[in-house]
Design an enzyme around this catalytic site. Structure first.
Site, PDB file in Angstrom:
ATOM      1  N   HIS A 155       0.829  -1.205   0.000  1.00  0.00           N
ATOM      2  CA  HIS A 155       0.000   0.000   0.000  1.00  0.00           C
ATOM      3  C   HIS A 155       0.866   1.258   0.000  1.00  0.00           C
ATOM      4  O   HIS A 155       2.066   1.209   0.278  1.00  0.00           O
ATOM      5  CB  HIS A 155      -0.922   0.023   1.223  1.00  0.00           C
ATOM      6  CG  HIS A 155      -2.102  -0.897   1.101  1.00  0.00           C
ATOM      7  ND1 HIS A 155      -2.008  -2.246   1.325  1.00  0.00           N
ATOM      8  CD2 HIS A 155      -3.402  -0.649   0.771  1.00  0.00           C
ATOM      9  CE1 HIS A 155      -3.195  -2.811   1.143  1.00  0.00           C
ATOM     10  NE2 HIS A 155      -4.056  -1.863   0.807  1.00  0.00           N
ATOM     11  N   LYS A 159      -0.698   4.950   4.581  1.00  0.00           N
ATOM     12  CA  LYS A 159      -1.664   4.055   5.224  1.00  0.00           C
ATOM     13  C   LYS A 159      -1.290   3.880   6.691  1.00  0.00           C
ATOM     14  O   LYS A 159      -0.120   3.653   7.017  1.00  0.00           O
ATOM     15  CB  LYS A 159      -1.700   2.702   4.514  1.00  0.00           C
ATOM     16  CG  LYS A 159      -2.782   1.767   5.052  1.00  0.00           C
ATOM     17  CD  LYS A 159      -2.938   0.546   4.161  1.00  0.00           C
ATOM     18  CE  LYS A 159      -3.958  -0.436   4.723  1.00  0.00           C
ATOM     19  NZ  LYS A 159      -5.304   0.184   4.882  1.00  0.00           N
TER      20      LYS A 159
END
Length: 266
Positions: A155, A159
């Site tokens: 990601h 995040k």
């Protein structure tokens, strides 16, 4: 289709921005309010890059619910704020679609009980991308035939939680078709702590955080002389909007909590 009045919590985020655009282009969605602690008292049109909507923004959800009549809360905030919002929504009898992750088993159990008691529809989705949901379902199917498996989730570097909710949900589904089994050599030693990632019943989860990534996951199954890799990639946040739309429409007909989009798609 009957009009659905929606409140978006977290409109400034990238997911929130895409959700506002979804509201604008979907005829039966009516964005009646937004919640953003930094921009209370303003309008959606006041936010950079937003469409010219006069939708009011409230600094907190409690005040918003006192003044606005809505059918669904769409929460795209942070894990901690999302937990507070869904708890308030369920207690107030407001249907909600939650896109934040990080809920513990105990928190999900409590929310499930409250939603059932209040008969209020709630959807918590670790991932709104239909392709990601299919990846999880395919991985669950494969686990019947491949007992050795590891998960790599990748990601963007902003995040907040690791591993991702998608990875946790994937492992949860795999465990339904796989007995607890230690993956790797029984006497292996980590020369650097954490080198083998998180361990859930012998399934290792590895989290990668880098700029340039959006949301990606590989589920790798190993067998004698073969490997099977199930992978999904989201290259932009528009990929999540079909799942958001489906969730908002579906939650209108629920009277309980559903965790994961795989439980609402055929």
């Amino acid at each position: 289709m009957k009009e659905i009045k929606v409140i978006i919590a977290g409109p400034r985020g990238r997911m929130g921005h895409e959700a506002v655009l979804l509201m604008e282009r979907t005829e039966h969605f009516n964005l009646v309010a937004a919640v953003d602690y930094k921009h209370g008292g303003e309008k959606i049109s006041d936010l950079p890059g937003m469409p010219a909507l006069d939708t009011p923004i409230y600094a907190d959800l409690h005040t918003c619910l006192e003044e606005v009549e809505a059918d669904v809360l769409l929460d795209l905030t942070t894990p901690e704020v999302g937990k507070q919002h869904v708890t308030l929504a369920v207690e107030r009898g407001l249907r909600s679609v939650i896109g934040t992750t990080g809920f513990t088993e105990e928190e999900l159990k409590q929310l499930t009980e409250t939603a059932k008691e209040k008969a209020v529809g709630t959807i918590i989705a670790p991932n709104f991308a239909i392709g990601a949901v299919l990846m999880m379902k395919f991985s669950q199917m494969a686990a019947k035939y491949f007992q050795d498996v590891e998960v790599i989730e990748l990601h963007h570097d902003q995040k907040l939680d690791a591993p991702s909710g998608t990875a946790v949900k994937t492992v949860e589904l795999i465990r339904q078709n796989r007995e607890s089994k230690q993956q790797g050599h029984p006497n292996e030693v980590e020369q650097l702590k954490g080198a083998r990632g998180a361990n859930v019943d012998g399934i290792h989860i590895h989290s990668v955080r880098l700029p340039g990534l959006i949301a990606h996951q590989e589920v790798m199954f190993g067998g004698d002389g073969q490997m099977l890799t199930v992978r999904h990639d989201s290259f932009n946040r528009a990929s999540f909007m079909s799942g958001v739309k489906l969730s908002i429409e579906t939650v209108m007909n629920l009277d309980h909590l559903v965790y994961g989009l795989e439980n609402i798609i055929d």
